[in-house]
Design an enzyme around this catalytic site. Structure first.
Site, mmCIF file in Angstrom:
data_model
loop_
_atom_site.group_PDB
_atom_site.id
_atom_site.type_symbol
_atom_site.label_atom_id
_atom_site.label_comp_id
_atom_site.label_asym_id
_atom_site.label_seq_id
_atom_site.Cartn_x
_atom_site.Cartn_y
_atom_site.Cartn_z
ATOM 1 N N GLY A 13 0.772 -1.236 0.000
ATOM 2 C CA GLY A 13 0.000 0.000 0.000
ATOM 3 C C GLY A 13 0.803 1.286 0.000
ATOM 4 O O GLY A 13 0.216 2.361 0.097
ATOM 5 N N GLY A 15 3.289 1.632 -2.505
ATOM 6 C CA GLY A 15 3.937 1.621 -3.812
ATOM 7 C C GLY A 15 3.276 2.549 -4.819
ATOM 8 O O GLY A 15 2.479 3.427 -4.475
ATOM 9 N N LYS A 136 1.340 -13.872 -12.651
ATOM 10 C CA LYS A 136 -0.061 -13.601 -12.357
ATOM 11 C C LYS A 136 -0.962 -14.746 -12.813
ATOM 12 O O LYS A 136 -1.956 -15.067 -12.156
ATOM 13 C CB LYS A 136 -0.493 -12.290 -13.024
ATOM 14 C CG LYS A 136 0.135 -11.048 -12.394
ATOM 15 C CD LYS A 136 -0.413 -9.775 -13.026
ATOM 16 C CE LYS A 136 0.160 -8.535 -12.380
ATOM 17 N NZ LYS A 136 -0.407 -7.279 -12.933
#
Length: 232
Positions: A13, A15, A136
């Site tokens: 949180g 970045g 991902k």
């Protein structure tokens, strides 16, 4: 099953996109019962002024190691999070599998939004061969095969215009502009369609999802795309 997210736990949180997410959730109206940020010891030191400012606005802070199973378990337990938002960068993407595993095992987490921000990893036949996309895709595979209780939503936006107007060195292959050099990097033949959103627009979209979402089976593991993001 339905619920209103009230206790949010954020990874990554501080970045590039994460700081927009954290700030937006802290300013929610009506406010969430609790917004907690899990951050590394290094970020706790290097970003102390930012974190102190957020704490003055009500942020709860947990300092720990993203690679430590015990730290993650403790974060879930101590925050009592019902919703987890991951905004980890490329070097942290592979650790999301452990985050998801422990979220599934926790007694509190009901909803998880993985770090899917940016380009759609299943956009076309070339997508699986892009290195960040491979990680991902492995996360998505784990979700499909292992998660039974926790619901997952992928928020897909397309590229950030913020990064195109000041293309970073080494990322020219993604396209963009460097105004001071009067230089543009063109993808393909320059005629393909592309959809943009700014980071602030993305966070506005994410915020709307978080404050208005009702979890039901029919939205589980389904990518959500803003209207200006081209379909795959």
């Amino acid at each position: 099953m339905s619920f209103n997210p009230s206790r949010i736990l954020i990874f990554g949180g501080t970045g590039t996109i994460g700081r927009y997410i954290t700030s937006s959730l802290l300013h929610a109206n009506p406010p969430f019962q609790q917004v907690t940020l899990f951050t590394s010891p290094a970020s706790h030191t290097s970003k102390a002024p930012l974190l102190t400012n957020w704490q003055s606005q009500g942020l709860s802070l947990i300092v720990g190691d993203l690679t430590s199973e015990s730290d993650i378990r403790a974060a879930y337990q101590n925050s009592g999070a019902d919703t987890v938002i991951s905004a980890v960068g490329r070097t942290g993407l592979q650790h999301q599998i452990k985050l998801l595993q422990l979220a599934e095992e926790s007694g509190s987490v009901k909803w998880f939004l993985p770090s899917e921000f940016g380009t759609d990893i299943e956009h076309n036949e070339k997508s699986p061969y892009e290195k960040p996309h491979q990680v991902k895709l492995a996360v998505r595979k784990y979700i499909r095969e292992n998660l039974k209780r926790v619901r997952v939503t992928y928020v897909v936006t397309g590229p950030y215009f913020d990064m195109w107007v000041n293309a970073h060195a080494g990322l020219e292959g993604a396209g963009g502009f460097v105004a001071e050099k009067k230089k543009a990097y063109v993808i393909g033949n320059g005629e393909e369609r592309v959809g943009f959103c700014t980071m602030k627009e993305y966070v506005s979209f994410l915020y709307t999802q978080v404050v208005s979402m009702t979890l039901t089976d029919n939205i589980q593991r389904r990518p959500l795309r803003p209207s200006n993001s081209p379909p795959p």
